[in-house]
Write a protein that holds these residues in place. Structure first.
Motif, short mmCIF file in Angstrom:
data_model
loop_
_atom_site.label_atom_id
_atom_site.label_comp_id
_atom_site.label_asym_id
_atom_site.label_seq_id
_atom_site.Cartn_x
_atom_site.Cartn_y
_atom_site.Cartn_z
N CYS A 1 105.99 68.20 62.70
CA CYS A 1 106.88 69.30 63.09
C CYS A 1 108.29 69.01 62.63
CB CYS A 1 106.94 69.46 64.62
SG CYS A 1 105.39 69.74 65.44
N GLU B 1 99.34 72.19 69.94
CA GLU B 1 100.07 72.43 71.19
C GLU B 1 100.78 71.18 71.66
OE1 GLU B 1 101.71 74.51 74.31
OE2 GLU B 1 100.65 75.33 72.57
N ALA C 1 103.86 70.68 69.55
CA ALA C 1 104.88 71.67 69.89
C ALA C 1 105.55 71.32 71.21
CB ALA C 1 104.25 73.07 69.97
N SER D 1 108.54 73.20 72.66
CA SER D 1 108.06 74.55 72.38
C SER D 1 106.61 74.67 72.83
CB SER D 1 108.19 74.85 70.88
OG SER D 1 107.94 76.21 70.62
N VAL E 1 102.78 76.44 71.19
CA VAL E 1 102.02 77.28 70.26
C VAL E 1 101.52 78.51 71.00
CG1 VAL E 1 99.92 77.41 68.85
CG2 VAL E 1 101.35 75.36 68.77
N ASN F 1 104.87 80.74 71.85
CA ASN F 1 105.97 81.00 70.92
C ASN F 1 105.57 81.17 69.46
OD1 ASN F 1 107.69 80.67 73.12
ND2 ASN F 1 107.91 78.49 72.75
N SER F 2 104.30 81.30 69.15
CA SER F 2 103.88 81.39 67.75
C SER F 2 104.17 82.77 67.16
CB SER F 2 102.38 81.12 67.62
OG SER F 2 102.10 79.78 67.90
N TRP G 1 102.88 83.31 63.90
CA TRP G 1 101.56 83.48 63.31
C TRP G 1 100.88 82.13 63.18
CZ3 TRP G 1 105.11 83.70 59.00
CH2 TRP G 1 104.81 82.87 57.95
N CYS G 2 99.57 82.19 63.08
CA CYS G 2 98.76 80.99 62.94
C CYS G 2 97.64 81.32 61.96
CB CYS G 2 98.17 80.61 64.30
SG CYS G 2 97.09 79.18 64.24
#
Length: 94
Positions: free
Chosen positions: A22, A61, A64, A69, A71, A74-75, A77-78
């Motif tokens: 990250c 996750e 993050a 943060s 996933v 707050n995502s 897109w994935c």
């Protein structure tokens, strides 16, 4: 802020190359892809595409959360990649 897991852990697999899991910059968290490795053993999880997808999402996750943060919350897109055959059908059914 940069996250680079360098050794086996209980929460995310160690990097297997020269990259960071990250990078946070300007209020945005950019994340590297995950493969379905069991963090403590660094071996591929068993159980097929669903188990692999679950492990990938859990590792993402965890990374993050370390960066402050989520996933799940707050995502933007994935993208998930699956091999041909049973992998695609199993992910679509999940």
């Amino acid at each position: 802020k940069v996250l680079h897991v360098q050794s086996p852990s209980c929460w995310a697999p160690a990097c297997i190359g020269p990259y960071a899991q990250c990078v946070a910059a300007g209020g945005v968290l950019l994340m590297a892809g995950q493969i379905a490795l069991d963090p403590p053993t660094m071996t591929l999880v068993q159980g097929g595409a669903r188990a692999e997808a679950a492990r990938c999402l859990a590792s993402a996750e965890a990374c993050a959360e370390v960066m402050g943060s989520s996933v799940a919350r707050n995502s933007l897109w994935c993208t998930m990649y699956a091999s041909a055959g049973g992998g695609v059908a199993a992910l679509e059914a999940a």
